[in-house]
Motif scaffolding. Structure first.
Motif, PDB file in Angstrom:
ATOM      1  N   ASN A  31       0.835  -1.196   0.000  1.00  0.00           N
ATOM      2  CA  ASN A  31       0.000   0.000   0.000  1.00  0.00           C
ATOM      3  C   ASN A  31       0.874   1.251   0.000  1.00  0.00           C
ATOM      4  O   ASN A  31       2.043   1.213   0.359  1.00  0.00           O
ATOM      5  CB  ASN A  31      -0.920   0.029   1.226  1.00  0.00           C
ATOM      6  CG  ASN A  31      -0.148   0.258   2.516  1.00  0.00           C
ATOM      7  OD1 ASN A  31       0.730  -0.523   2.872  1.00  0.00           O
ATOM      8  ND2 ASN A  31      -0.462   1.334   3.232  1.00  0.00           N
ATOM      9  N   ARG A  33       0.187   5.916  -0.070  1.00  0.00           N
ATOM     10  CA  ARG A  33      -0.766   7.015  -0.234  1.00  0.00           C
ATOM     11  C   ARG A  33      -0.726   7.581  -1.646  1.00  0.00           C
ATOM     12  O   ARG A  33      -1.576   8.376  -2.029  1.00  0.00           O
ATOM     13  CB  ARG A  33      -0.460   8.131   0.778  1.00  0.00           C
ATOM     14  CG  ARG A  33      -0.784   7.751   2.218  1.00  0.00           C
ATOM     15  CD  ARG A  33      -0.323   8.803   3.205  1.00  0.00           C
ATOM     16  NE  ARG A  33       1.132   8.902   3.246  1.00  0.00           N
ATOM     17  CZ  ARG A  33       1.805   9.733   4.025  1.00  0.00           C
ATOM     18  NH1 ARG A  33       1.157  10.548   4.825  1.00  0.00           N
ATOM     19  NH2 ARG A  33       3.122   9.757   4.013  1.00  0.00           N
ATOM     20  N   ALA A  59      -3.764   3.543   0.241  1.00  0.00           N
ATOM     21  CA  ALA A  59      -4.232   3.513   1.630  1.00  0.00           C
ATOM     22  C   ALA A  59      -3.171   4.114   2.529  1.00  0.00           C
ATOM     23  O   ALA A  59      -1.980   3.825   2.374  1.00  0.00           O
ATOM     24  CB  ALA A  59      -4.540   2.081   2.068  1.00  0.00           C
ATOM     25  N   ASP A  60      -3.617   4.919   3.474  1.00  0.00           N
ATOM     26  CA  ASP A  60      -2.741   5.481   4.492  1.00  0.00           C
ATOM     27  C   ASP A  60      -2.652   4.468   5.626  1.00  0.00           C
ATOM     28  O   ASP A  60      -3.632   4.228   6.333  1.00  0.00           O
ATOM     29  CB  ASP A  60      -3.316   6.804   4.980  1.00  0.00           C
ATOM     30  CG  ASP A  60      -2.458   7.482   6.038  1.00  0.00           C
ATOM     31  OD1 ASP A  60      -1.507   6.853   6.547  1.00  0.00           O
ATOM     32  OD2 ASP A  60      -2.745   8.639   6.376  1.00  0.00           O
ATOM     33  N   ASN A  63      -3.915   5.200   9.140  1.00  0.00           N
ATOM     34  CA  ASN A  63      -5.354   5.346   9.326  1.00  0.00           C
ATOM     35  C   ASN A  63      -5.951   3.953   9.474  1.00  0.00           C
ATOM     36  O   ASN A  63      -5.907   3.143   8.544  1.00  0.00           O
ATOM     37  CB  ASN A  63      -5.962   6.077   8.127  1.00  0.00           C
ATOM     38  CG  ASN A  63      -7.460   6.257   8.232  1.00  0.00           C
ATOM     39  OD1 ASN A  63      -8.222   5.289   8.260  1.00  0.00           O
ATOM     40  ND2 ASN A  63      -7.909   7.492   8.274  1.00  0.00           N
ATOM     41  N   ASP A  65      -8.945   2.583   9.526  1.00  0.00           N
ATOM     42  CA  ASP A  65      -9.964   2.121   8.582  1.00  0.00           C
ATOM     43  C   ASP A  65      -9.357   1.809   7.218  1.00  0.00           C
ATOM     44  O   ASP A  65      -9.678   0.782   6.604  1.00  0.00           O
ATOM     45  CB  ASP A  65     -11.069   3.177   8.434  1.00  0.00           C
ATOM     46  CG  ASP A  65     -11.912   3.326   9.695  1.00  0.00           C
ATOM     47  OD1 ASP A  65     -11.925   2.376  10.511  1.00  0.00           O
ATOM     48  OD2 ASP A  65     -12.540   4.384   9.874  1.00  0.00           O
ATOM     49  N   GLU A  66      -8.480   2.681   6.732  1.00  0.00           N
ATOM     50  CA  GLU A  66      -7.840   2.449   5.436  1.00  0.00           C
ATOM     51  C   GLU A  66      -6.914   1.231   5.501  1.00  0.00           C
ATOM     52  O   GLU A  66      -6.833   0.446   4.547  1.00  0.00           O
ATOM     53  CB  GLU A  66      -7.071   3.690   4.994  1.00  0.00           C
ATOM     54  CG  GLU A  66      -7.959   4.873   4.663  1.00  0.00           C
ATOM     55  CD  GLU A  66      -7.193   6.055   4.101  1.00  0.00           C
ATOM     56  OE1 GLU A  66      -6.132   5.845   3.479  1.00  0.00           O
ATOM     57  OE2 GLU A  66      -7.653   7.205   4.277  1.00  0.00           O
ATOM     58  N   ARG A  69      -9.036  -1.956   5.500  1.00  0.00           N
ATOM     59  CA  ARG A  69      -9.629  -2.158   4.178  1.00  0.00           C
ATOM     60  C   ARG A  69      -8.598  -2.737   3.226  1.00  0.00           C
ATOM     61  O   ARG A  69      -8.899  -3.659   2.439  1.00  0.00           O
ATOM     62  CB  ARG A  69     -10.162  -0.831   3.638  1.00  0.00           C
ATOM     63  CG  ARG A  69     -11.020  -0.971   2.382  1.00  0.00           C
ATOM     64  CD  ARG A  69     -11.534   0.383   1.890  1.00  0.00           C
ATOM     65  NE  ARG A  69     -12.206   1.092   2.957  1.00  0.00           N
ATOM     66  CZ  ARG A  69     -11.830   2.277   3.428  1.00  0.00           C
ATOM     67  NH1 ARG A  69     -10.764   2.889   2.921  1.00  0.00           N
ATOM     68  NH2 ARG A  69     -12.490   2.866   4.394  1.00  0.00           N
TER      69      ARG A  69
END
Length: 234
Positions: A31, A33, A59-60, A63, A65-66, A69
């Motif tokens: 992942n 950003r 995705a960060d 974070n 939630d990110e 996910r």
């Protein structure tokens, strides 16, 4: 074919680790950003080994939630993740009394939270299949605090402690956990500083060590690995 998820993998140690695992024929999930960085790195990994699958996600990692996910989608795309490299981290040169207002929480969210959350996300599946290897990229600052990088030292010490709890929880289930503890390594943390690469650990050294540890026999585990510059810390 095995599947690996690596956080913070488009630069530095994470990048070198992803490349080394791809060369071993392991599918990769990474992942970032920045979509353009991911696209370029995916192309590079597939050129290195066209036989593997590469899953990327914008995705960060700091974070929650990110991050989760990304983990869920990686599992759906590749299958069971049995190699987890918790590499995401940030360095801040600051004494604790001089820390910026939100630095503590930012450091926790970057240096500690992702390893905790990904362990919880993937750990039970690893237990159910009876295999897996988790690598937590710590720092020598976890063992010998650097007062000029106070909260960095604290969060890396917390990660080292988390690593040891992971290992004790997992050892009866056939899942290995290793703390990788690098000293002065040539990454973006040194950007803008005049350094001699011949006096430092290289990201490829860390990657090579991880691959060799992963390839050990089923009954062997490296609890922790310290890699420091031959001439001492910078």
């Amino acid at each position: 074919m095995k599947n690996a998820l690596i956080t913070g993998a488009t630069k530095g140690m994470g990048r070198a680790i992803a490349i080394a695992l791809a060369q071993e024929g392991i599918n990769i999930a990474v992942n970032s950003r920045k979509a353009e960085d991911l696209a370029a790195f995916k192309t590079e990994l597939l050129q290195i080994n066209p036989a593997i699958k590469v899953f990327t996600a914008v995705a960060d990692g700091s974070n929650k939630d990110e991050l989760l996910r990304f983990a869920k989608n990686a599992e759906q795309e590749l299958g069971t993740i049995t190699i987890l490299v918790n590499n995401l981290g940030m360095y801040a040169y600051s004494k604790i009394l001089d820390d910026e207002k939100n630095l503590f929480q930012k450091m926790i969210n970057t240096n500690l939270m992702p390893s905790y959350e990904l362990y919880r996300f993937f750990g039970k599946t690893m237990v159910s299949v009876g295999e897996g290897h988790i690598f937590n990229i710590c720092s020598v600052a976890a063992l010998n605090p650097v007062v000029e990088a106070g909260i960095y030292s604290v969060t890396k010490a917390a990660l080292y402690s988390l690593n040891n709890v992971m290992r004790l929880e997992m050892q009866q289930h056939g899942v290995k956990v290793t703390a990788v503890i690098p000293g002065s390594t040539l990454t973006d943390s040194w950007k803008g500083q005049a350094v001699d690469k011949d006096t430092m650990v290289m990201p490829e050294d860390i990657a090579s060590a991880i691959v060799n540890i992963y390839k050990m026999s089923k009954g062997a585990n490296v609890d922790e690995l310290i890699i420091k510059p031959a001439g001492g810390q910078l």
